[in-house]
Design a protein around this motif. Structure first.
Motif, mmCIF file in Angstrom:
data_model
loop_
_atom_site.group_PDB
_atom_site.id
_atom_site.type_symbol
_atom_site.label_atom_id
_atom_site.label_comp_id
_atom_site.label_asym_id
_atom_site.label_seq_id
_atom_site.Cartn_x
_atom_site.Cartn_y
_atom_site.Cartn_z
ATOM 1 N N GLU A 179 46.632 52.224 72.224
ATOM 2 C CA GLU A 179 47.739 53.110 72.173
ATOM 3 C C GLU A 179 47.341 54.286 71.179
ATOM 4 N N GLY A 180 46.249 54.922 71.760
ATOM 5 C CA GLY A 180 45.932 56.192 71.417
ATOM 6 C C GLY A 180 45.053 56.201 70.014
ATOM 7 N N ASP A 181 44.735 54.867 69.443
ATOM 8 C CA ASP A 181 43.955 55.044 68.113
ATOM 9 C C ASP A 181 42.409 54.546 68.474
ATOM 10 N N ILE A 182 41.656 54.922 67.850
ATOM 11 C CA ILE A 182 40.336 54.530 67.919
ATOM 12 C C ILE A 182 39.757 53.082 67.701
ATOM 13 N N VAL A 183 39.726 52.265 68.291
ATOM 14 C CA VAL A 183 39.359 50.817 68.092
ATOM 15 C C VAL A 183 37.805 50.390 68.248
ATOM 16 N N GLY A 184 37.211 51.395 69.005
ATOM 17 C CA GLY A 184 35.735 50.871 69.354
ATOM 18 C C GLY A 184 35.020 51.970 70.010
ATOM 19 N N TYR A 185 33.785 51.603 70.424
ATOM 20 C CA TYR A 185 33.006 52.683 71.048
ATOM 21 C C TYR A 185 32.158 51.780 72.115
ATOM 22 N N THR A 186 31.752 52.610 73.171
ATOM 23 C CA THR A 186 30.854 51.935 74.226
ATOM 24 C C THR A 186 29.980 53.023 74.988
ATOM 25 N N GLU A 192 16.147 62.575 75.774
ATOM 26 C CA GLU A 192 17.043 62.049 74.594
ATOM 27 C C GLU A 192 17.597 63.290 73.893
ATOM 28 N N THR A 193 18.803 62.728 73.034
ATOM 29 C CA THR A 193 19.655 63.755 72.352
ATOM 30 C C THR A 193 20.065 62.717 71.043
ATOM 31 N N ASP A 194 21.034 63.571 70.374
ATOM 32 C CA ASP A 194 21.703 62.919 69.150
ATOM 33 C C ASP A 194 23.122 63.475 69.178
ATOM 34 N N THR A 195 24.125 62.598 68.977
ATOM 35 C CA THR A 195 25.360 62.993 68.962
ATOM 36 C C THR A 195 25.539 63.889 67.840
ATOM 37 N N SER A 196 24.828 64.223 67.028
ATOM 38 C CA SER A 196 25.056 65.123 65.758
ATOM 39 C C SER A 196 25.183 66.808 66.446
ATOM 40 N N LEU A 197 24.759 66.692 67.426
ATOM 41 C CA LEU A 197 24.723 68.025 68.218
ATOM 42 C C LEU A 197 25.896 68.198 68.951
ATOM 43 N N MET A 198 26.919 67.392 68.987
ATOM 44 C CA MET A 198 28.232 67.489 69.658
ATOM 45 C C MET A 198 29.191 68.567 68.979
ATOM 46 N N ALA A 199 29.633 69.517 69.445
ATOM 47 C CA ALA A 199 30.272 70.671 68.829
ATOM 48 C C ALA A 199 31.664 70.120 68.625
ATOM 49 N N ARG A 200 32.291 68.994 69.210
ATOM 50 C CA ARG A 200 33.326 68.598 68.666
ATOM 51 C C ARG A 200 33.371 67.230 67.950
ATOM 52 N N THR A 201 34.395 66.817 67.187
ATOM 53 C CA THR A 201 34.436 65.486 66.536
ATOM 54 C C THR A 201 35.167 64.443 67.536
ATOM 55 N N CYS A 202 34.822 63.085 67.381
ATOM 56 C CA CYS A 202 35.782 62.336 68.103
ATOM 57 C C CYS A 202 37.249 62.265 68.024
ATOM 58 N N GLU A 203 37.458 62.492 66.721
ATOM 59 C CA GLU A 203 38.964 62.664 66.285
ATOM 60 C C GLU A 203 39.448 64.009 66.627
ATOM 61 N N GLU A 204 38.908 65.017 66.950
ATOM 62 C CA GLU A 204 39.391 66.228 67.520
ATOM 63 C C GLU A 204 39.685 65.944 69.041
ATOM 64 N N LEU A 205 38.958 65.448 69.717
ATOM 65 C CA LEU A 205 39.098 65.126 71.209
ATOM 66 C C LEU A 205 40.027 63.997 71.334
ATOM 67 N N VAL A 206 40.223 63.034 70.656
ATOM 68 C CA VAL A 206 41.354 62.191 70.707
ATOM 69 C C VAL A 206 42.486 62.832 70.464
ATOM 70 N N SER A 207 42.662 63.628 69.557
ATOM 71 C CA SER A 207 44.089 64.549 69.177
ATOM 72 C C SER A 207 44.419 65.377 70.399
ATOM 73 N N TYR A 208 43.694 65.940 71.090
ATOM 74 C CA TYR A 208 43.773 66.656 72.349
ATOM 75 C C TYR A 208 44.256 65.817 73.502
ATOM 76 N N ARG A 209 43.509 64.890 73.812
ATOM 77 C CA ARG A 209 43.946 63.716 74.591
ATOM 78 C C ARG A 209 45.341 63.216 74.281
ATOM 79 N N ASN A 210 45.756 63.008 73.225
ATOM 80 C CA ASN A 210 46.994 62.244 72.883
ATOM 81 C C ASN A 210 48.233 63.366 73.095
ATOM 82 N N ARG A 211 47.918 64.698 73.067
ATOM 83 C CA ARG A 211 49.046 65.662 73.018
ATOM 84 C C ARG A 211 49.871 65.782 74.025
#
Length: 290
Positions: free
Chosen positions: A154-161, A224-243
């Motif tokens: 329902e739009g809230d973060i409950v896990g990762y895969t 290989e890489t690291d998610t620290s290189l991601m320019a967006r946060t997970c919360e930011e992406l979820v926010s735009y997805r739910n708008r």
């Protein structure tokens, strides 16, 4: 905790929670909990985390052998929708500039406030661990895209895969309007092997990620890489997805890739793709032509 759907014997898949190295059959403790969707629904209804709900059942849940988990694991979630983000890493933007010859367009996406989000897959187009991912027969340049997947209830973060956003780079490069065809097709997306709670992942923006592609028993590519290189946060992406849009009950949002095979590489039939994300797991798939 890590949550798997495991087929034990000839029965229907069961919801199994792994706490450390011990796995528990939650469906035996509560038959109404047959999937991660059921667990997330109870957690949402009772205003608790998924781990809190699971921990209350462990004393009544029989232990499942590690071999049974590994051999019987199927797709951990059947999301109503899968969405994906693009150009969230600089390496991804560089790759899409190379394939399209339109550097300014992708640079603008990387720098702008609004991220690129696109519809990726329906349940029927999404596969699980050890299943076959597809490449289009009418495409000549196809790649896997390893990504951290956010599981939403329902739009809230409950896990990762772990997610694999299989893409036809030549179609996308020919014209940006071909993006839906380059991204959405039979077996275009894989998720798994489990859903990991936010408490277990800890910081999703500080995870090592790697991908290996094998062909005929030989390593064809590894990166290989690291998610620290991601320019967006997970919360930011979820926010735009739910708008301003309908929020599915259960969905997955893929967060973009930073591991890009060289331009001369394309997936072939029976290639084996292995994606590992720290604190989440390893997703393995082979390739078929669709």
């Amino acid at each position: 905790m890590r949550y798997f759907r495991v087929r034990i014997g000839s029965g229907d898949p069961r919801l199994v929670a792994r706490d450390g190295r011990t796995a528990y059959d939650l469906s035996s403790a509560r038959p109404a909990l047959s999937s991660f969707r059921d667990l997330a629904m109870v957690a949402s209804t009772t205003n608790r985390g998924v781990d809190d709900v699971a921990e209350a059942l462990l004393d009544d849940a029989p232990v499942v052998g590690e071999d049974e988990v590994e051999s019987g694991t199927v797709r951990p979630v059947v999301p109503d929708e899968v969405w994906a983000a693009g150009v969230t890493y600089e390496a991804s933007g560089d790759a899409r500039e190379d394939e399209s010859g339109r550097p300014e367009m992708y640079q603008q996406v990387f720098e702008n406030d609004r991220p690129e989000l696109f519809f990726k897959a329906t349940p029927s187009r999404t596969v699980g661990p050890d299943d076959r991912i597809g490449v289009r027969e009418d495409s000549e340049w196809d790649v896997p895209e390893p990504e951290l997947g956010i599981v939403l209830y329902e739009g809230d973060i409950v896990g990762y895969t772990v997610g694999n956003d299989v893409s036809s780079r030549d179609l996308e490069g020919q014209n940006p309007l071909y993006l839906p065809q380059a991204k959405v097709f039979e077996r275009c997306c894989a998720v798994g092997p489990c859903v990991v709670s936010p408490e277990t992942v800890e910081d999703p923006h500080d995870l090592e990620m790697s991908m290996t592609i094998e062909r005929d028993g030989e390593t064809e590519f590894e990166g290989e890489t690291d998610t620290s290189l991601m320019a967006r946060t997970c919360e930011e992406l979820v926010s735009y997805r739910n708008r301003h849009d309908e929020t599915p009950e259960l969905s997955v949002l893929l967060t973009g890739t930073s591991i890009v095979p060289p331009s001369e590489f394309t997936l072939r039939e029976d290639d084996r793709v292995e994606i590992t994300i720290e604190n989440v797991g390893t997703l393995t798939n082979t390739v078929t032509t669709v």
